[in-house]
Write an enzyme that holds these catalytic residues in place. Structure first.
Site, PDB file in Angstrom:
ATOM      1  CB  SER A 677      27.014  35.198  33.550  1.00 17.96           C
ATOM      2  OG  SER A 677      25.624  35.384  33.520  1.00 17.96           O
ATOM      3  CE  LYS A 720      24.216  33.874  29.660  1.00 19.33           C
ATOM      4  NZ  LYS A 720      25.524  34.044  30.629  1.00 19.33           N
TER       5      LYS A 720
END
Ligand code: ADP
Length: 778
Positions: A677, A720
């Site tokens: 990611s 996140k």
């Protein structure tokens, strides 16, 4: 030498041989023999006794009788019932039968007395005698059939012939052998024969003894044990221990009968108790049995708590004990609702997944409260051996049951809520796979008859409600994962942490420190200050510790300064906890070239992860540092290829690689990082560095990219985002494909953060650079 002749009645002897000097009694029943005795008694009481060749012959003829025998003196006659008499005789001389004078009504013969010559070679004789003596002693020892006096009497003998005869009379020999000795007329010959025979006999006795010993030793061993046991029992009785052990057996026996054990278990328990009873108080095996019995008696075979499946109450308990966690509570209530309809709690196992300290364990405890079930917790972290789940066989020294059985012992009911913590931290090795043992535990088809190696009994786990927890799903073995229903418990926002601290953690700490209400209070600013500056976590575990630490120090402070009350302010926190540990709000508030904030997700929650790129003269080499995992490295390479392929699109010299090297670094090099990611982050940093364009410091991003520059979905968006928000970020760039996950993010956060959705890398790059370009590299 003159030969002496005599006429004497003869009795043939059956099965015996009589030697001169020997005293012996025997029974006489045959008519002929009785008459012979009568005759003898009338004529000087002398009789000639000769052995028959075969004892079983009733009417012996000449050929059946040996020709050499012994003239005896009749000493005594005793009448016995049934026309038999017992005769006591003493042997006098060897004699040879020369002829029969009459055969009827009894035998009468001419006999010639055999006087023997003394030894010619005295030394030789002496030598023989000594050897015989030695052998005879051995014989006497081995056979146990010679009295000690007999041995002593031998010493007084100085006539070798007589010596030989006496010894011969003591030996238990076959008839023919004895006859042989009797017929050995010459003394030397007699001694020699005797030595031969006696040596032979001693050998045979030795072998017999050896065989006998072997057989006997087998029998002896068990006899010995029995003996020792009896002795021990006697000692114990003396010491009064017998009562103790009886009392112990009695106690066990009562416990067993009271315990309402299932049939098979009861039988086993009684069997073991029986064994204990037959064993000494101090035997090691006894200890093993006691531990085993205690274990059996500790297991709740038939005890249950009554379930409370009232949904309303369950909801109340969950709400009372935990703040937030709406999704989780809803899922749990749904789960319980279905269960209450079917009145059974079988079905998939709940698995609470999330970073540490988010309340997985404590919510499981709440479920137990809500259901009115006992709660047990067992950590699977570091379990590598099947035996830890299933126990060791009793035959091992120090064997113990497995953790499941131990857990059930602690649970004290057969239907507890059993929390299996950290199921993702279990691993298998050569000692067997704990996962497959666990599979059996969790499988409702199989766990009715769970078998622990130590227990060796079926344990019914079907009424247990299992809940598992994990930090990540990645390392849970697939078959286990398939049996579980996953519930995500993600991290908390600042606000949530604030409420949790205020409503739950602080009151809980007061209680633990036995503090009266109102003695210590926390100002709201102080709580926020702790959360923002002293913790950096998804959960609230370290927050809880910090609060505890502040309270301890505050108490000390109060006592030292004789204060009755204290209100904790920011200043107090600063004083008690030292300088702030995390200060991201203040740092990095400058825009930089080649430095981009990524958003990362680990088993411990979300985090921000800056990526740095620097460009230097070289030949197109790509260097990667900062403990990047394979996936992240590949992602970097793919990003590099994308940048080279699309250089002109971004105003970069397409030949840059001919004279420049690119170095990508992820700081905090000691922490391993992996995952795809960071793709967008690395491309952005490369473009920034190659173009010398500053990146906005308040932007963070996440997204995997393809070689064609498409931005694809990532996991852990909520974690996140919370981490980025904690780090003071106000704009996040995320894949468009993750738009659906935004609803999981608390509104309070979303309202303060700008979210940019990216489909292509262009969507990212359009939004990150500070407008004017600059040569200032700082
Ligand atoms: P985990 O099992 O996820 O590692 P714990 O259950 O041990 O976390 O939680 C750590 C501490 O935080 C516990 O004291 C727990 O009560 C508290 N806690 C966590 N989440 C909440 C919440 N939502 N409401 C109240 N207390 C919470």
């Amino acid at each position: 030498m003159e030969k002496e002749l005599k006429v004497l009645p003869l009795i043939p002897l059956r099965g015996i041989t009589i030697f001169p000097h020997m005293i012996l009694h025997f029974d006489v029943g045959r008519e002929k023999s009785l008459l012979a005795i009568e005759e003898a008694m009338l004529n000087g009481q002398e009789i000639f006794l000769v052995s028959q060749r075969e004892a079983k012959i009733e009417e012996p003829e000449e050929k059946d009788i040996y020709s050499i025998g012994t003239i005896c003196n009749i000493k005594q006659i005793l009448k016995l019932p049934g026309n038999t008499i017992r005769v006591l005789v003493e042997g006098q001389n060897r004699a040879r039968l020369t002829s029969y004078i009459q055969k009827e009504p009894f035998l009468k013969t001419d006999v010639e007395i055999l006087e023997y010559e003394q030894c010619k070679d005295k030394d030789k004789c002496e030598a023989l005698i000594r050897s015989i003596e030695k052998e005879f002693e051995e014989y006497a020892r081995l056979s146990n059939s010679v009295s000690p006096e007999a041995l002593e009497n031998l010493d007084d003998l100085d006539d070798p012939g007589r010596f030989a005869d006496i010894i011969s009379s003591y030996l238990t020999l076959k008839e023919s052998k004895k006859q042989e000795l009797l017929e050995a007329y010459e003394v030397y010959d007699r001694l020699e024969k005797l030595l031969l025979i006696i040596t032979n006999e001693v050998e045979i006795l030795k072998i017999e003894k050896k065989i006998g010993l072997k057989v006997k030793s087998k029998i002896d061993k068990s006899q010995k044990e029995y003996f020792l046991r009896e002795q021990m029992r006697a000692i114990q009785e003396e010491l009064g221990d017998e009562d103790e052990s009886k009392k112990e057996i009695e106690e066990y026996s009562q416990k067993i009968s009271k315990a309402k054990l299932p049939k098979e278990v009861k039988e086993k328990a009684l069997y073991e108790l029986n064994r204990l009873n037959s064993m000494g108080n101090y035997s090691a095996e006894g200890g093993v049995i006691r531990t085993y019995l205690d274990c059996i008696l500790d297991i709740p075979w038939n005890k249950r708590t009554k379930d409370n499946l009232e949904i309303k109450r369950a909801r109340e308990v969950l709400e009372n004990e935990h703040y937030g966690l709406k999704d989780v509570k809803d899922r749990i209530i749904e789960f319980l609702a279905v269960k209450s309809m079917s009145k059974s709690l079988k079905g998939p196992i709940l698995c609470l997944v999330g970073p540490p300290g988010v309340g997985k364990t404590s919510i499981a405890r709440s479920i137990a409260n809500a259901l009115n079930r006992n709660f047990v917790r067992m950590s699977l972290g570091g379990v590598r051996d099947e035996a830890e789940i299933r126990g060791h066989r009793k035959t091992y020294v120090g064997a113990i049951p497995g953790r499941i059985v131990n857990g059930m012992k602690k649970a004290k009911s057969k239907n507890p809520l059993f929390l299996l913590d950290e199921i993702d931290k279990m691993s298998g090795d050569f000692r067997g796979d704990p996962a497959s043992a666990l599979l059996e535990v969790l499988d409702s088809e199989q766990n009715k008859t769970f078998r622990d190696h130590y227990l060796e009994l079926d344990l019914d786990l079907s009424e247990v409600m299992f809940i598992t927890t994990a930090n990540t799903l990645d390392t849970i073995p697939r078959p286990l994962l398939d049996r579980m229903e996953i519930i995500d418990v993600s991290g908390y926002t600042y606000e949530e942490k604030f409420h949790i601290a205020k409503r739950y953690l602080i009151p809980k700490q007061f209680e633990e420190h036995n503090l009266e209400k109102g003695k210590i209070t926390f100002s709201d600013r102080a709580i926020s200050f702790i959360i923002e500056n002293y913790t950096r976590e998804s959960g609230v575990r370290s927050l809880e510790r910090k609060i505890a630490s502040v309270i301890r120090k505050a108490i000390a402070d109060m006592l030292e300064r004789d204060k009755v009350k204290i209100t904790i302010t920011v200043n107090h926190v600063n004083k008690y906890l030292g300088p702030e540990i995390y200060t991201y709000d203040k740092a990095d508030k400058t825009d930089k070239v080649g430095v981009v904030m990524g958003m990362a997700w680990t088993g411990y929650g979300g985090d921000t992860l800056p990526v740095e790129v620097s460009i230097m003269p070289g030949r197109g080499k790509l260097q990667l540092t900062g403990q990047l995992g394979d996936v992240m490295k590949e992602s970097a390479e793919a990003g590099y290829s994308y940048v080279r392929a699309n250089a002109d699109k971004y105003g970069i010299n397409p030949d840059f690689y001919k004279e420049k090297d690119v170095h990508i670094h992820a700081p905090e090099g000691a922490v391993p990082k992996d995952g795809p990611s960071a793709g967008v982050t690395m491309i952005t940093a490369m473009v920034s560095a190659l173009n010398n364009k500053k990146v906005k410091h308040n932007v963070a991003m996440t997204g995997e990219i393809t070689l064609t520059g498409r931005v694809i979905a990532i996991g852990g968006l909520k974690e996140k985002t919370l981490a980025a928000f904690r780090a003071g970020i106000d704009t996040i760039i995320i894949p468009k494909a993750n738009e659906k996950d935004l609803r999981k993010i608390p509104k309070s956060i979303l309202s303060k953060i700008k979210v940019i959705l990216a489909e292509k890398i262009e969507d990212v790059l359009e939004n990150v650079f500070v407008e004017e370009s600059t040569n200032d590299n700082d």
